[in-house]
Design an enzyme around this catalytic site. Structure first.
Site, mmCIF file in Angstrom:
data_model
loop_
_atom_site.group_PDB
_atom_site.id
_atom_site.type_symbol
_atom_site.label_atom_id
_atom_site.label_comp_id
_atom_site.label_asym_id
_atom_site.label_seq_id
_atom_site.Cartn_x
_atom_site.Cartn_y
_atom_site.Cartn_z
ATOM 1 N NE ARG A 39 -3.771 2.030 2.642
ATOM 2 C CZ ARG A 39 -3.495 3.178 3.245
ATOM 3 N NH1 ARG A 39 -2.316 3.388 3.772
ATOM 4 N NH2 ARG A 39 -4.421 4.111 3.337
ATOM 5 C CB SER A 70 -12.326 -0.940 2.708
ATOM 6 O OG SER A 70 -10.956 -1.071 2.490
ATOM 7 C CE LYS A 109 -7.833 4.555 4.426
ATOM 8 N NZ LYS A 109 -9.256 4.887 4.376
HETATM 9 N N1 3NM Z 1 -7.713 1.290 6.529
HETATM 10 P P1 3NM Z 1 -2.691 1.050 11.676
HETATM 11 S S1 3NM Z 1 -7.645 1.976 8.967
HETATM 12 C C1 3NM Z 1 -5.350 1.361 5.796
HETATM 13 O O1 3NM Z 1 -10.595 1.647 8.583
HETATM 14 C C2 3NM Z 1 -6.397 1.508 6.815
HETATM 15 O O2 3NM Z 1 -10.490 0.987 6.531
HETATM 16 C C3 3NM Z 1 -8.497 1.512 7.587
HETATM 17 O O3 3NM Z 1 -3.126 1.429 10.195
HETATM 18 C C4 3NM Z 1 -9.966 1.378 7.569
HETATM 19 O O4 3NM Z 1 -2.656 -0.431 11.780
HETATM 20 C C5 3NM Z 1 -6.175 1.890 8.134
HETATM 21 O O5 3NM Z 1 -1.306 1.654 11.797
HETATM 22 C C6 3NM Z 1 -4.863 2.202 8.773
HETATM 23 O O6 3NM Z 1 -3.670 1.694 12.606
HETATM 24 C C7 3NM Z 1 -4.370 1.083 9.656
#
Ligand code: 3NM
Length: 214
Positions: free
Chosen positions: A40, A111, A140
């Site tokens: 990503r 998603s 994000k």
């Molecule tokens: N998608 P971390 S949250 C890429 O809610 C992504 O759909 C999300 O990063 C969603 O593990 C997210 O560092 C970021 O919190 C996840």
């Protein structure tokens, strides 16, 4: 390995998430128990063009060495060109049905943030759902409001049996909450990209939760 098993510990990462070489980070993560990987390359400081492509190929090579599926975020054309194992797309991306057609039987992840989106993704041919954000995350920028593990519980109650991974703010201290809600695994960025040496603890957390649920 079937897809549900591959989703146990899903590492999502691009060079912008790493404090050292992404190839080294991925190698350490895979040896610590990561079961699936998503490239990503997105957001501030991300690579584009040839450097991005070169990194993608290097990371794919590492995944092949460990026999772990290599998934590309968003870029269906890149995934097809590279012979990736699949693609992960969001709700805002190209229509799910059109992507399914292009991918044939490659893995398609979507998603989903609520039961309605999960149902639509299921009907359009998704193989698995990434559901989030489970907890607060700073990784994000354009994240939706926190849904919490309860949203996975609701999806299961509504009869959605598709493989599911929770995502967003997950670490070894809260992984059990996501698994207890009915998730097949967890998807993480920073918990591994910042601390690849702690991957095994996260993997153990997933395994322990799965054993308890039997
Ligand atoms: N998608 P971390 S949250 C890429 O809610 C992504 O759909 C999300 O990063 C969603 O593990 C997210 O560092 C970021 O919190 C996840």
């Amino acid at each position: 390995m079937n897809l549900r098993d591959s989703l146990k510990l899903y590492f999502v990462m691009g060079s912008q998430n790493c404090e050292r070489s992404p190839v080294d980070v991925l190698e350490e993560a895979l040896s610590g128990g990561v079961t699936m990987f998503q490239f990503r390359e997105k957001g501030n400081r991300c690579l584009e063009g040839k450097p991005m492509m070169e990194l993608a190929l290097e990371l794919q090579h590492v995944c092949q060495k460990y026999r772990v599926p290599f998934i590309i975020n968003d870029d269906v054309e890149l995934a097809l060109k590279m012979g990736a194992d699949g693609v992960h797309i969001g709700q805002e991306d190209e229509s799910i049905g059109a992507v399914r057609k292009k991918l044939g039987d490659k893995i398609l992840g979507i998603s989903a943030h609520n039961v309605r989106e999960a149902q639509l993704a299921l009907e359009s041919g998704a193989d698995y759902l990434g559901v989030g954000p489970m907890f607060q995350t700073t990784t994000k920028n354009d994240c939706r409001p926190v849904q919490g593990p309860k949203v996975i519980e609701s999806m299961r109650k509504m009869g959605i049996r598709l493989p599911v991974v929770g995502i967003g703010g997950i670490h070894s201290g809260n992984v059990h909450k996501v698994m207890e809600a009915g998730s097949d695994g967890v998807a993480v960025i920073s918990a591994i990209s910042k601390h690849p040496e702690r991957t095994h603890t996260l993997f153990q957390g997933v395994q322990d939760s799965l054993l308890k649920s039997f």
